[in-house]
Design a protein around this motif. Structure first.
Motif, PDB file in Angstrom:
ATOM      1  N   HIS A 299       0.865  -1.181   0.000  1.00  0.00           N
ATOM      2  CA  HIS A 299       0.000   0.000   0.000  1.00  0.00           C
ATOM      3  C   HIS A 299       0.904   1.235   0.000  1.00  0.00           C
ATOM      4  CE1 HIS A 299      -3.002   2.954   1.523  1.00  0.00           C
ATOM      5  NE2 HIS A 299      -3.804   2.231   0.765  1.00  0.00           N
ATOM      6  N   GLN A 300       0.950   1.904  -1.149  1.00  0.00           N
ATOM      7  CA  GLN A 300       1.894   3.007  -1.313  1.00  0.00           C
ATOM      8  C   GLN A 300       1.377   3.962  -2.387  1.00  0.00           C
ATOM      9  OE1 GLN A 300       4.101   5.195  -0.077  1.00  0.00           O
ATOM     10  NE2 GLN A 300       5.028   3.333   0.760  1.00  0.00           N
ATOM     11  N   GLU A 301       2.060   5.095  -2.540  1.00  0.00           N
ATOM     12  CA  GLU A 301       1.664   6.036  -3.582  1.00  0.00           C
ATOM     13  C   GLU A 301       1.872   5.398  -4.953  1.00  0.00           C
ATOM     14  OE1 GLU A 301       2.606  10.547  -5.207  1.00  0.00           O
ATOM     15  OE2 GLU A 301       3.253   9.958  -3.200  1.00  0.00           O
ATOM     16  N   LEU A 302       0.854   5.495  -5.795  1.00  0.00           N
ATOM     17  CA  LEU A 302       0.852   4.773  -7.056  1.00  0.00           C
ATOM     18  C   LEU A 302       0.976   5.684  -8.272  1.00  0.00           C
ATOM     19  CD1 LEU A 302      -2.065   2.260  -6.405  1.00  0.00           C
ATOM     20  CD2 LEU A 302       0.380   1.849  -6.114  1.00  0.00           C
ATOM     21  N   ALA A 303       1.372   5.054  -9.361  1.00  0.00           N
ATOM     22  CA  ALA A 303       1.336   5.686 -10.679  1.00  0.00           C
ATOM     23  C   ALA A 303       0.634   4.706 -11.616  1.00  0.00           C
ATOM     24  CB  ALA A 303       2.741   5.985 -11.178  1.00  0.00           C
ATOM     25  N   TYR A 304       0.052   5.240 -12.675  1.00  0.00           N
ATOM     26  CA  TYR A 304      -0.601   4.373 -13.651  1.00  0.00           C
ATOM     27  C   TYR A 304       0.376   4.124 -14.790  1.00  0.00           C
ATOM     28  CZ  TYR A 304      -4.169   2.388 -16.696  1.00  0.00           C
ATOM     29  OH  TYR A 304      -4.890   1.545 -17.485  1.00  0.00           O
ATOM     30  N   PHE A 305       0.693   2.849 -14.990  1.00  0.00           N
ATOM     31  CA  PHE A 305       1.656   2.430 -16.012  1.00  0.00           C
ATOM     32  C   PHE A 305       0.883   1.832 -17.180  1.00  0.00           C
ATOM     33  CE2 PHE A 305       5.053  -0.894 -17.198  1.00  0.00           C
ATOM     34  CZ  PHE A 305       5.643  -0.032 -18.109  1.00  0.00           C
ATOM     35  N   SER A 306       0.951   2.496 -18.325  1.00  0.00           N
ATOM     36  CA  SER A 306       0.185   2.083 -19.498  1.00  0.00           C
ATOM     37  C   SER A 306       1.124   1.695 -20.632  1.00  0.00           C
ATOM     38  CB  SER A 306      -0.728   3.223 -19.945  1.00  0.00           C
ATOM     39  OG  SER A 306      -1.442   2.873 -21.107  1.00  0.00           O
ATOM     40  N   VAL A 307       0.966   0.470 -21.119  1.00  0.00           N
ATOM     41  CA  VAL A 307       1.824  -0.054 -22.182  1.00  0.00           C
ATOM     42  C   VAL A 307       0.999  -0.271 -23.446  1.00  0.00           C
ATOM     43  CG1 VAL A 307       3.400  -1.892 -22.877  1.00  0.00           C
ATOM     44  CG2 VAL A 307       3.276  -1.196 -20.476  1.00  0.00           C
ATOM     45  N   ARG A 308       1.483   0.234 -24.550  1.00  0.00           N
ATOM     46  CA  ARG A 308       0.797   0.089 -25.837  1.00  0.00           C
ATOM     47  C   ARG A 308       1.142  -1.267 -26.436  1.00  0.00           C
ATOM     48  NH1 ARG A 308       1.738   3.799 -31.159  1.00  0.00           N
ATOM     49  NH2 ARG A 308      -0.407   3.910 -31.920  1.00  0.00           N
ATOM     50  N   THR A 309       0.113  -2.011 -26.836  1.00  0.00           N
ATOM     51  CA  THR A 309       0.335  -3.342 -27.402  1.00  0.00           C
ATOM     52  C   THR A 309      -0.394  -3.475 -28.727  1.00  0.00           C
ATOM     53  OG1 THR A 309      -1.579  -4.269 -26.241  1.00  0.00           O
ATOM     54  CG2 THR A 309       0.546  -4.376 -25.114  1.00  0.00           C
ATOM     55  N   LYS A 310       0.129  -4.343 -29.571  1.00  0.00           N
ATOM     56  CA  LYS A 310      -0.494  -4.590 -30.870  1.00  0.00           C
ATOM     57  C   LYS A 310      -1.305  -5.870 -30.794  1.00  0.00           C
ATOM     58  CE  LYS A 310       1.903  -3.655 -34.523  1.00  0.00           C
ATOM     59  NZ  LYS A 310       2.891  -3.703 -35.636  1.00  0.00           N
ATOM     60  N   SER A 311      -2.547  -5.807 -31.205  1.00  0.00           N
ATOM     61  CA  SER A 311      -3.415  -6.977 -31.161  1.00  0.00           C
ATOM     62  C   SER A 311      -3.055  -7.951 -32.275  1.00  0.00           C
ATOM     63  CB  SER A 311      -4.878  -6.553 -31.298  1.00  0.00           C
ATOM     64  OG  SER A 311      -5.709  -7.697 -31.410  1.00  0.00           O
ATOM     65  N   ALA A 312      -3.012  -9.222 -31.929  1.00  0.00           N
ATOM     66  CA  ALA A 312      -2.677 -10.248 -32.923  1.00  0.00           C
ATOM     67  C   ALA A 312      -3.805 -10.461 -33.918  1.00  0.00           C
ATOM     68  CB  ALA A 312      -2.359 -11.562 -32.210  1.00  0.00           C
ATOM     69  N   TYR A 313      -4.998 -10.001 -33.555  1.00  0.00           N
ATOM     70  CA  TYR A 313      -6.158 -10.249 -34.410  1.00  0.00           C
ATOM     71  C   TYR A 313      -6.625  -8.981 -35.125  1.00  0.00           C
ATOM     72  CZ  TYR A 313      -6.171 -14.311 -31.394  1.00  0.00           C
ATOM     73  OH  TYR A 313      -5.791 -15.432 -30.690  1.00  0.00           O
TER      74      TYR A 313
END
Length: 215
Positions: free
Chosen positions: A162-176
């Motif tokens: 339980h700590q101060e958070l950040a939002y980590f967003s990773v861009r991914t390519k859909s296989a479909y």
């Protein structure tokens, strides 16, 4: 017995159990409660480190005999030579993991104590990008994404602290999907990556996330 067998997250389990026993020593008047806590702590430690030799198990079980804060500190210090460090890695190896990032800023590897590193990570403040390099099945996996401070506390996906958070967003390519169709996968993680490494006690959630966005 000189072979390393304790990974960073497993050492964190041992530290957590040591803290719990010390707290019980200070607060529990009933000796049977203490003995139950000691027994449970050994079970938790040995379950976190599979395939122990008898000698290694005996070394870890010494935690049940400790009484004072100095005893626990000596115990943890004596285990440090058996810690298995993060695999050796060079700047060039890291750069190859992020070929599209021509201006990649790599941290000073010489300043990192790799014994206490489960995953290597750093933030490029100028671009608000978080980079993670994780060793998996004999090779390194590198992922990067946008990191956004939330200024709120919650539970980190990686260390469950339980700590101060950040939002980590990773861009991914859909296989479909078409080649130009991207999606985004994100989770809340610790703002302080070093502290996260010092608290992480299991790698399941970390590995699941990294593998899901690195395909």
């Amino acid at each position: 017995m000189s072979t390393t067998f304790i990974r960073n997250h497993q050492f964190n389990v041992i530290k957590k159990q040591a803290d719990f026993i010390q707290k019980t020593l200070r607060t529990a008047a009933d000796r049977s409660v203490l003995e139950t806590v000691r027994y449970r702590s050994v079970v938790n430690i040995t379950e976190a480190i599979p395939d122990l030799t008898q000698e290694q198990k005996m070394l870890l079980e010494e935690i049940t005999t400790l009484e004072t804060a100095n005893d626990f500190q000596r115990y943890l210090s004596a285990l440090e030579p058996y810690m298995e460090p993060y695999p050796p890695i060079t700047v060039k190896q890291i750069q190859k993991l992020f070929p599209k990032n021509k201006k990649l800023k790599v941290p000073d590897l010489g300043s990192i104590d790799f014994r206490y590193t489960t995953y290597l990570s750093w933030v490029d403040i100028a671009t608000s990008r978080l980079f993670i390099v994780y060793p998996f099945e004999g090779k390194f996996i590198g992922i990067e994404g946008r990191i956004t401070p939330t200024h709120k506390k919650g539970y980190c996906l990686f260390c469950n602290r339980h700590q101060e958070l950040a939002y980590f967003s990773v861009r991914t390519k859909s296989a479909y999907a078409s080649p130009d169709n991207f999606s985004s996968v994100g989770h809340y993680v610790c703002m302080d990556n070093q502290a996260c490494n010092q608290c992480i006690t299991a790698t399941g959630s970390l590995e699941k996330f990294i593998l899901s966005v690195s395909k």
